[in-house]
Design a protein around this motif. Sequence first.
Motif, short mmCIF file in Angstrom:
data_model
loop_
_atom_site.label_atom_id
_atom_site.label_comp_id
_atom_site.label_asym_id
_atom_site.label_seq_id
_atom_site.Cartn_x
_atom_site.Cartn_y
_atom_site.Cartn_z
N ALA A 1 -5.60 2.89 1.35
CA ALA A 1 -4.90 1.74 0.78
C ALA A 1 -4.66 0.68 1.84
O ALA A 1 -4.73 -0.53 1.56
CB ALA A 1 -3.57 2.19 0.16
N ASP B 1 -3.47 4.81 -3.01
CA ASP B 1 -4.35 5.45 -2.03
C ASP B 1 -5.19 6.54 -2.69
O ASP B 1 -6.08 6.24 -3.47
CB ASP B 1 -3.51 5.98 -0.88
CG ASP B 1 -4.34 6.39 0.33
OD1 ASP B 1 -5.23 5.63 0.70
OD2 ASP B 1 -4.08 7.47 0.89
N ALA C 1 -7.50 1.46 -4.15
CA ALA C 1 -8.11 1.14 -2.86
C ALA C 1 -9.46 1.80 -2.68
O ALA C 1 -10.43 1.15 -2.27
CB ALA C 1 -7.17 1.57 -1.74
N ALA D 1 -7.71 -1.38 2.42
CA ALA D 1 -7.95 -2.32 1.32
C ALA D 1 -7.07 -3.56 1.42
O ALA D 1 -7.42 -4.61 0.87
CB ALA D 1 -7.70 -1.63 -0.02
N VAL E 1 -1.08 -1.15 -4.24
CA VAL E 1 -2.39 -0.63 -3.89
C VAL E 1 -2.25 0.88 -3.70
O VAL E 1 -1.58 1.34 -2.77
CB VAL E 1 -2.94 -1.29 -2.61
CG1 VAL E 1 -4.37 -0.82 -2.34
CG2 VAL E 1 -2.90 -2.82 -2.75
N ALA F 1 0.86 -1.19 0.00
CA ALA F 1 0.00 0.00 0.00
C ALA F 1 0.89 1.23 0.00
O ALA F 1 1.79 1.34 0.82
CB ALA F 1 -0.89 0.00 1.24
#
Length: 352
Positions: free
Chosen positions: A323, A265, A290, A326, A263, A172
């Motif tokens: 993120a 944000d 995300a 997620a 991932v 993330a």
Amino acid sequence: MPEPGLAAVHALCAAVTPPDPRTARRSQLRQRAQARPPDALGALDAVAHRVAGIRRDAAPGPLPAAVSVLAGDHGVARHGTSVYRHGYTARVLELIRAGHAPVCTLAARVPARVECADVGLCEAVGDQRYKIGTGTGDITRDAAMTPAQAVEAVLSGARYATDRLADAGLLAIGELGVGNTTPAAALTARLLDTAAADVVGAGSGVPADVVARKRRLVDVALARHADVPAGDPLALLAALGGFEIAGNVGVILAAAARRQVVVIDGTMTAVAALLAVRLCPASAGYLVAAHRSTEPAHRALLAGLGLDPLLDLGMRLGMASGATLALSLINGVLAVAASTPSARSAGLVPSR
């Protein structure tokens, strides 16, 4: 011959190959034979198949996760574009380093470790190996950074990713930067050929008069740098970007080269992702969105990237918080995909 830094960026891009569609297809076929309805988890099943192609494994299971936050300051913030002042970014980065920021609490639930770096703060915070400058220039009056600094920032982000994030299959990415929604909006407007009015929002929560000021500032910045080619991502970064945005371009490229799931944000990581994709189209296959934030630029960027976000919660916290949320969803569906038995073995073959 390109200068060494530019050649290194080109080499980084060349190291990225697209995810394997055959493995993604095997993931789909495997899921359809499981003891659950096909694609019953909707967008999460689609992510599981995407991850399978990235990892070249039809059932990778939950992946080791990490959260990354890069921090930088912005000269344009001196125009009062944020509810916060210079120095705030450094304080929040210190909170992250101490494990007390919101993202640290969210990451502990995943679980995922949190890494962070000062790549362009006015003050020095923590490890300075990845730092390129002490804040960017005011984009309404000058370039954000020199072309050499833009290239160096991308490479610094890639080096940071190699040093600190290489063991995470699931990554993330986020950022910190007072005033950074203004340069992000300017970059979005140039990359997507749209007007400032369509991509400037409230950012940190500023009132309507400050949003109007931000739109004017973006218009001024776009006019000042109108001669910068929209098709040259590194030139746009130098003219309108930020050290943390450029650093995240490097993180994305390095992670894609290592077949990590990235991932993204909010607005800043989405604009970094679009710049990375413009530099290296193959990197697009490694991205998962995300969430959708409240910033209009974020919506435009996600559309430009062709990504549907997993969450839409009205978030605008930054620091990779969306993120990080997620990550649990993604690892959850990867666990389901890997552990659910086949319908036949469970005696659940559907009637015809």
